[in-house]
Design a protein around this motif. Structure first.
Motif, PDB file in Angstrom:
ATOM      1  N   GLN A 231     -32.777   0.532 -40.187  1.00  8.73           N
ATOM      2  CA  GLN A 231     -32.475  -0.731 -40.855  1.00  8.73           C
ATOM      3  C   GLN A 231     -31.528  -0.516 -42.035  1.00  8.73           C
ATOM      4  O   GLN A 231     -30.592  -1.295 -42.250  1.00  8.73           O
ATOM      5  CB  GLN A 231     -33.776  -1.392 -41.334  1.00  8.73           C
ATOM      6  N   ILE A 232     -31.756   0.558 -42.804  1.00  6.12           N
ATOM      7  CA  ILE A 232     -30.868   0.867 -43.929  1.00  6.12           C
ATOM      8  C   ILE A 232     -29.450   1.115 -43.422  1.00  6.12           C
ATOM      9  O   ILE A 232     -28.470   0.600 -43.972  1.00  6.12           O
ATOM     10  CB  ILE A 232     -31.384   2.095 -44.713  1.00  6.12           C
ATOM     11  N   GLU A 238     -23.028  -3.074 -41.903  1.00  5.68           N
ATOM     12  CA  GLU A 238     -22.632  -4.482 -41.863  1.00  5.68           C
ATOM     13  C   GLU A 238     -22.132  -4.995 -43.205  1.00  5.68           C
ATOM     14  O   GLU A 238     -21.169  -5.769 -43.262  1.00  5.68           O
ATOM     15  CB  GLU A 238     -23.820  -5.326 -41.385  1.00  5.68           C
ATOM     16  N   GLU A 239     -22.769  -4.566 -44.294  1.00  5.35           N
ATOM     17  CA  GLU A 239     -22.457  -5.147 -45.598  1.00  5.35           C
ATOM     18  C   GLU A 239     -21.397  -4.373 -46.383  1.00  5.35           C
ATOM     19  O   GLU A 239     -20.781  -4.927 -47.293  1.00  5.35           O
ATOM     20  CB  GLU A 239     -23.739  -5.251 -46.436  1.00  5.35           C
ATOM     21  N   GLY A 245     -14.724   0.061 -45.505  1.00  5.41           N
ATOM     22  CA  GLY A 245     -14.319   1.343 -44.933  1.00  5.41           C
ATOM     23  C   GLY A 245     -14.653   2.528 -45.806  1.00  5.41           C
ATOM     24  O   GLY A 245     -14.251   3.654 -45.521  1.00  5.41           O
ATOM     25  N   GLU A 246     -15.382   2.312 -46.894  1.00  5.62           N
ATOM     26  CA  GLU A 246     -15.794   3.403 -47.778  1.00  5.62           C
ATOM     27  C   GLU A 246     -17.061   2.974 -48.506  1.00  5.62           C
ATOM     28  O   GLU A 246     -17.458   1.806 -48.475  1.00  5.62           O
ATOM     29  CB  GLU A 246     -14.694   3.739 -48.783  1.00  5.62           C
ATOM     30  N   SER A 251     -21.567   0.490 -54.749  1.00  6.41           N
ATOM     31  CA  SER A 251     -21.626  -0.484 -53.659  1.00  6.41           C
ATOM     32  C   SER A 251     -22.909  -0.349 -52.845  1.00  6.41           C
ATOM     33  O   SER A 251     -23.408  -1.332 -52.288  1.00  6.41           O
ATOM     34  CB  SER A 251     -20.415  -0.321 -52.744  1.00  6.41           C
ATOM     35  N   ALA A 252     -23.465   0.869 -52.769  1.00  6.98           N
ATOM     36  CA  ALA A 252     -24.678   1.092 -51.979  1.00  6.98           C
ATOM     37  C   ALA A 252     -25.931   0.583 -52.679  1.00  6.98           C
ATOM     38  O   ALA A 252     -26.965   0.381 -52.037  1.00  6.98           O
ATOM     39  CB  ALA A 252     -24.835   2.579 -51.674  1.00  6.98           C
ATOM     40  N   HIS A 253     -25.842   0.372 -53.987  1.00  6.95           N
ATOM     41  CA  HIS A 253     -27.027  -0.021 -54.758  1.00  6.95           C
ATOM     42  C   HIS A 253     -27.647  -1.318 -54.239  1.00  6.95           C
ATOM     43  O   HIS A 253     -28.873  -1.477 -54.227  1.00  6.95           O
ATOM     44  CB  HIS A 253     -26.662  -0.169 -56.240  1.00  6.95           C
ATOM     45  N   LYS A 254     -26.803  -2.241 -53.785  1.00  6.78           N
ATOM     46  CA  LYS A 254     -27.305  -3.526 -53.299  1.00  6.78           C
ATOM     47  C   LYS A 254     -28.264  -3.344 -52.131  1.00  6.78           C
ATOM     48  O   LYS A 254     -29.310  -4.003 -52.055  1.00  6.78           O
ATOM     49  CB  LYS A 254     -26.127  -4.406 -52.875  1.00  6.78           C
ATOM     50  N   VAL A 255     -27.911  -2.437 -51.205  1.00  5.26           N
ATOM     51  CA  VAL A 255     -28.773  -2.192 -50.043  1.00  5.26           C
ATOM     52  C   VAL A 255     -29.949  -1.305 -50.425  1.00  5.26           C
ATOM     53  O   VAL A 255     -31.104  -1.600 -50.102  1.00  5.26           O
ATOM     54  CB  VAL A 255     -27.966  -1.544 -48.895  1.00  5.26           C
ATOM     55  N   PHE A 256     -29.667  -0.201 -51.107  1.00  8.21           N
ATOM     56  CA  PHE A 256     -30.725   0.745 -51.449  1.00  8.21           C
ATOM     57  C   PHE A 256     -31.802   0.107 -52.324  1.00  8.21           C
ATOM     58  O   PHE A 256     -32.984   0.444 -52.227  1.00  8.21           O
ATOM     59  CB  PHE A 256     -30.139   1.961 -52.166  1.00  8.21           C
TER      60      PHE A 256
END
Length: 482
Positions: A231-232, A238-239, A245-246, A251-256
């Motif tokens: 899921q991660i 997707e996001e 492309g990078e 930017s990863a903080h929103k998902v993590f």
């Protein structure tokens, strides 16, 4: 013998170095107290290290090994007796490699991998390669075609016997012709199932890796469930990656953040591999044109060559191989695959299996009809398969030699084999398993044999007849296990 010092490259970040020593200490050394004693953990100016002595079967202390918690991992092996076999030293080296690879495999279970080629869709690596069955059929020496066509032969034989009994004699010809078509056009079949095609204009594969941080007190590899990881990854694709492309920690903080994960920059690494340049460099050494190059996005480390000749060849590489090996190691593995193309191994094995099929159809069954007995036929089929796979080991061993001769780095190829075959290397410590590896339905000789053979070579390697030498070495290795 003098002190041996060397370093081993590792995928793990510096923050995992202490965990690595814990793993080697408690999961690898302590369970084997019949082999290891005087185990100590200390800290020095250069960092923490684990020290232990290696025993022989009689309980005598032969070597002292020190493993330092660093990246790369530093190893020191000190002889404790004047006369010691090189075999013991090599086994002590392999102990560290095996333990390190076992640890890295656990870390990979909580690692997010993302691979892409510029200008093409970013794809998640495959977890189920069922749809890639054609690749497995055509990879390496293509011996599996023999099984496929034997099953097809039984079906075709039964069908023609029922409807056209007077035409039964054409069955072998149809099958052999079909198999030849498969061998000749196998590069096209594999290319259609690959994830990416590497070209001179777009030569690079980019691999982004993020090792999820450990939760307090959690065991390596058991921090997150498989469903959570999938899921991660889905949300990261997707996001973030699909649009940008990078990726970076910001930017990863929103998902993590949804999963209570803190992004640690030291756990985020980016690796770019110019695959085309590596293959071209290898092709230039062999004096061949650059074959078709395709990438299969799976973490299983593997490479394969297919095709009836060097000019009709294809090289397949998995992203797992690009992740786990350094560029020198990748090139040595490519040298092995070019060895298959140089030796035209697919055609040789096609001739071998075709000859057996003609013998079975036109000689064995007509003159010895009792072989139609199901039990006798199964026994014969097993015997033939064992023999064909054993002969295939000659070609695999020859390709190792060809890589050592042409690339000139036999020890680097040995290192690559240790990394990608560490589990088999561990099992092969048991004599009965070694024999099973020699007579099993696998075209490759045992890893311990291949590594030991390569380690003994010194560049430049000069062997006039690699195939004859390989036949001799394989037979010697086999009889040594009996």
């Amino acid at each position: 013998m003098e002190l041996v010092s060397y370093s081993i490259d590792t995928e793990i970040p510096a923050s995992y170095a202490e965990k690595l020593l814990d793993f080697i200490h408690y999961k690898f050394i302590l369970p084997q107290q019949q082999r290891f004693r005087e185990i100590t953990r200390k800290k020095s100016e250069t960092g923490s290290y684990l020290s232990y002595s290696v025993l022989d079967a009689g309980g005598n202390h032969l070597l002292q090994v020190e493993v330092t918690a660093s990246t790369p991992v530093e190893v020191r092996i000190k002889p404790l007796v004047e006369q010691i076999s090189d075999t013991f030293v090599e086994e002590a080296k392999q102990d560290v490699v095996i333990a390190l690879q076992l640890f890295e495999e656990k870390v990979r279970k909580t690692t997010l991998y993302f691979a892409w080629r510029e200008g093409e869709k970013i794809l998640p690596e495959a977890t189920n390669r069922g749809e890639k069955s054609l690749q497995r059929v055509f990879l390496e020496t293509q011996v599996m075609l023999f099984i496929l066509f034997t099953v097809l032969a039984i079906f075709l034989f039964a069908s023609i016997s029922a409807y056209y009994p007077d035409k039964i004699w054409i069955t072998p010809l149809v099958l052999i012709a079909s198999q030849l078509v498969f061998v000749i056009f196998s590069p096209r079949f594999i290319a259609r199932t690959a994830d990416w095609h590497i070209t001179k204009e777009n030569p690079t594969i980019t691999i982004l890796k993020y090792i999820l941080p450990l939760k307090e007190g959690a065991e390596i590899g058991k921090t997150y469930t498989k469903e959570q990881l999938l899921q991660i990854k889905k949300e990261i694709y997707e996001e973030i990656l699909a649009s940008r492309g990078e990726i970076d920690c910001e930017s990863a903080h929103k998902v993590f953040g949804k999963y209570g994960i803190e992004c640690q920059p030291e756990n985020l690494t980016l690796k770019k591999v110019n695959v085309y340049a590596l293959v071209k460099k290898t092709a230039d050494i062999f004096g061949y044109s650059v074959p078709k190059i395709v990438i299969s996005n799976t973490m299983l480390p593997n490479a394969a060559a297919s095709g009836s000749s060097p000019n009709n060849g294809l090289v397949l590489i998995t992203t797992g191989l690009l992740v786990q090996l350094e560029e020198e190691e990748i090139q040595s593995v490519l040298g092995h695959e070019f060895g298959h193309l140089k030796g035209r191994d697919p055609l040789l094995l096609y001739a071998l299996t075709s000859g057996e099929f003609f013998f079975r159809f036109y000689v064995l069954l007509p003159f010895f009809p009792f072989m139609l007995n199901p039990f006798l036929f199964i026994f014969y089929f097993w015997l033939v398969m064992t023999l064909i796979f054993f002969i295939a080991k000659f070609f695999e061993a020859r390709s190792d030699l060809v890589s050592a001769i042409e690339i000139g780095k036999p020890q680097i190829l040995a290192s690559a084999l240790e990394k990608i075959g560490f589990q088999r290397l561990l099992y092969e410590r048991t004599p009965s398993f070694r024999l099973q590896e020699w007579v099993g339905l696998d075209p490759h000789p045992p890893i311990y044999f291949r590594v030991s053979r390569l380690e003994k070579l010194r560049a430049p390697v000069k062997i006039k007849y690699p195939l004859l030498q390989s036949i001799k070495d394989v037979l010697s290795g086999f009889f040594a296990t009996i």
